[in-house]
Motif scaffolding. Sequence first.
Motif, PDB file in Angstrom:
ATOM      1  N   ALA A 184       4.662   6.535   9.777  1.00 32.04           N
ATOM      2  CA  ALA A 184       3.646   5.482   9.832  1.00 32.04           C
ATOM      3  C   ALA A 184       2.245   6.074   9.905  1.00 32.04           C
ATOM      4  O   ALA A 184       1.321   5.606   9.220  1.00 32.04           O
ATOM      5  N   ARG A 185       2.053   7.103  10.712  1.00 29.44           N
ATOM      6  CA  ARG A 185       0.728   7.710  10.819  1.00 29.44           C
ATOM      7  C   ARG A 185       0.299   8.350   9.506  1.00 29.44           C
ATOM      8  O   ARG A 185      -0.875   8.273   9.104  1.00 29.44           O
ATOM      9  N   ALA A 186       1.219   8.963   8.811  1.00 27.47           N
ATOM     10  CA  ALA A 186       0.884   9.566   7.523  1.00 27.47           C
ATOM     11  C   ALA A 186       0.500   8.490   6.498  1.00 27.47           C
ATOM     12  O   ALA A 186      -0.440   8.662   5.714  1.00 27.47           O
ATOM     13  N   LEU A 187       1.219   7.386   6.521  1.00 25.40           N
ATOM     14  CA  LEU A 187       0.906   6.296   5.595  1.00 25.40           C
ATOM     15  C   LEU A 187      -0.439   5.659   5.930  1.00 25.40           C
ATOM     16  O   LEU A 187      -1.228   5.334   5.035  1.00 25.40           O
ATOM     17  N   LEU A 188      -0.715   5.476   7.228  1.00 30.81           N
ATOM     18  CA  LEU A 188      -1.989   4.900   7.629  1.00 30.81           C
ATOM     19  C   LEU A 188      -3.165   5.781   7.228  1.00 30.81           C
ATOM     20  O   LEU A 188      -4.240   5.283   6.863  1.00 30.81           O
ATOM     21  N   GLY A 192       0.842  -1.189   0.000  1.00 32.35           N
ATOM     22  CA  GLY A 192       0.000   0.000   0.000  1.00 32.35           C
ATOM     23  C   GLY A 192       0.878   1.241   0.000  1.00 32.35           C
ATOM     24  O   GLY A 192       1.984   1.238  -0.566  1.00 32.35           O
ATOM     25  N   PRO A 193       0.423   2.312   0.637  1.00 34.99           N
ATOM     26  CA  PRO A 193       1.222   3.541   0.688  1.00 34.99           C
ATOM     27  C   PRO A 193       2.605   3.269   1.291  1.00 34.99           C
ATOM     28  O   PRO A 193       2.746   2.479   2.230  1.00 34.99           O
ATOM     29  N   THR A 194       3.619   3.911   0.759  1.00 30.21           N
ATOM     30  CA  THR A 194       4.979   3.703   1.234  1.00 30.21           C
ATOM     31  C   THR A 194       5.749   5.014   1.230  1.00 30.21           C
ATOM     32  O   THR A 194       5.411   5.948   0.485  1.00 30.21           O
ATOM     33  N   ALA A 195       6.763   5.099   2.052  1.00 27.84           N
ATOM     34  CA  ALA A 195       7.620   6.286   2.104  1.00 27.84           C
ATOM     35  C   ALA A 195       9.035   5.830   2.421  1.00 27.84           C
ATOM     36  O   ALA A 195       9.240   5.019   3.317  1.00 27.84           O
ATOM     37  N   ALA A 211      -3.938   4.938   3.715  1.00 30.26           N
ATOM     38  CA  ALA A 211      -4.203   3.531   3.414  1.00 30.26           C
ATOM     39  C   ALA A 211      -5.679   3.194   3.585  1.00 30.26           C
ATOM     40  O   ALA A 211      -6.419   3.891   4.285  1.00 30.26           O
ATOM     41  N   GLU A 212      -6.094   2.102   2.941  1.00 33.17           N
ATOM     42  CA  GLU A 212      -7.446   1.598   3.145  1.00 33.17           C
ATOM     43  C   GLU A 212      -7.555   1.013   4.549  1.00 33.17           C
ATOM     44  O   GLU A 212      -6.632   0.375   5.046  1.00 33.17           O
ATOM     45  N   ARG A 213      -8.711   1.207   5.170  1.00 29.37           N
ATOM     46  CA  ARG A 213      -8.924   0.631   6.489  1.00 29.37           C
ATOM     47  C   ARG A 213      -9.141  -0.873   6.343  1.00 29.37           C
ATOM     48  O   ARG A 213      -9.821  -1.324   5.418  1.00 29.37           O
ATOM     49  N   PRO A 214      -8.579  -1.685   7.242  1.00 24.40           N
ATOM     50  CA  PRO A 214      -8.780  -3.131   7.154  1.00 24.40           C
ATOM     51  C   PRO A 214     -10.220  -3.496   7.484  1.00 24.40           C
ATOM     52  O   PRO A 214     -10.913  -2.777   8.223  1.00 24.40           O
ATOM     53  N   ARG A 215     -10.661  -4.610   6.926  1.00 21.66           N
ATOM     54  CA  ARG A 215     -11.989  -5.116   7.276  1.00 21.66           C
ATOM     55  C   ARG A 215     -11.955  -5.607   8.723  1.00 21.66           C
ATOM     56  O   ARG A 215     -10.919  -6.077   9.209  1.00 21.66           O
ATOM     57  N   PRO A 216     -13.067  -5.482   9.441  1.00 25.95           N
ATOM     58  CA  PRO A 216     -13.053  -5.857  10.858  1.00 25.95           C
ATOM     59  C   PRO A 216     -12.906  -7.361  11.060  1.00 25.95           C
ATOM     60  O   PRO A 216     -13.322  -8.178  10.234  1.00 25.95           O
TER      61      PRO A 216
END
Length: 303
Positions: A286-290, A268-271, A293-298
């Motif tokens: 990490a917070r910027a990448l999150l 997914g997003p990377t830096a 990013a798409e949220r994970p399914r529960p």
Amino acid sequence: MTGICTGRVAAVTGAGRGLGRAHALALAAEGARVVVNDLGVAADGAGSSAGPAQRVADEIRARGGRAVAHTGDITTTDGAASLVTTALDAFGRLDALVNNAGFLRDRMLVNLDEDDWNAVLRVHLTGHFLPLKHAAAHWRAEAKAGRTPTARIVNTSSGAGLLGSVGQGNYSAAKAGIVGLTLVAAAELGRYGIQVNALAPAARTRMTEHTFAETMAAPAAGDFDAMAPENVSPLVVWLASADCEGVTGRVFEAEGGRITVMEGWRPGPTADKGARRTPAEAGEAARALLAAAERPRPVYGAR
């Protein structure tokens, strides 16, 4: 019987009840000769009985098919090896292996003891590895002798293995391991004519009837029973047939009339800073990448 598996021989583990029984009957209906494996244990893995495997083998024969029962423990080397030997002795060949055997010992993690952890990993994960290993060794020998097979392995994962499931840490870990095993086996064994895929089924069985009692209730007469195990079996039969040539290393979900190709972990997003970060910098990145990013399914069962 004729169909897309005519002339083929399939071994199905855990075929005495539920999904395994449905797979065995569906394979036979499409012309396969079937080795029906089941240790005949209770839902938690206790005890054993030759009855379930024999009843399904008898049911196949009563419908005009050919089948033999196998009651060996496929979580042991001898039991898994004898599964392959039984197919060769009874029918002279083996073309497909459907790994399906399993049981549950559900606990929240802090209450899950080592025995219940080991038992569930043994039947699900080791119980996939050993039959796969012995079937693949036979097919590799055939390929090296100039008789490259059209061999198929269908493994059984679960939504719990793809997303996790509260109260099922042992089961989720085992089912996730089966996906990893499937990917490695597909990569290693393709040169020998062996295709390996995995299935994450949803159906009403002994293992799910209490967990999903409300959503998996049987429908009214005449309505489509979306949670019947028989709905999953057509995809299994196709994956066990020669018709699925070129399909390997894939994971499918199957429920009712729905089939989904599952897409696993992808970047997914990377830096990249190009140098070592401080812990604070790593957290900021990490917070910027999150955030991008798409949220994970529960996780199943999470609130």
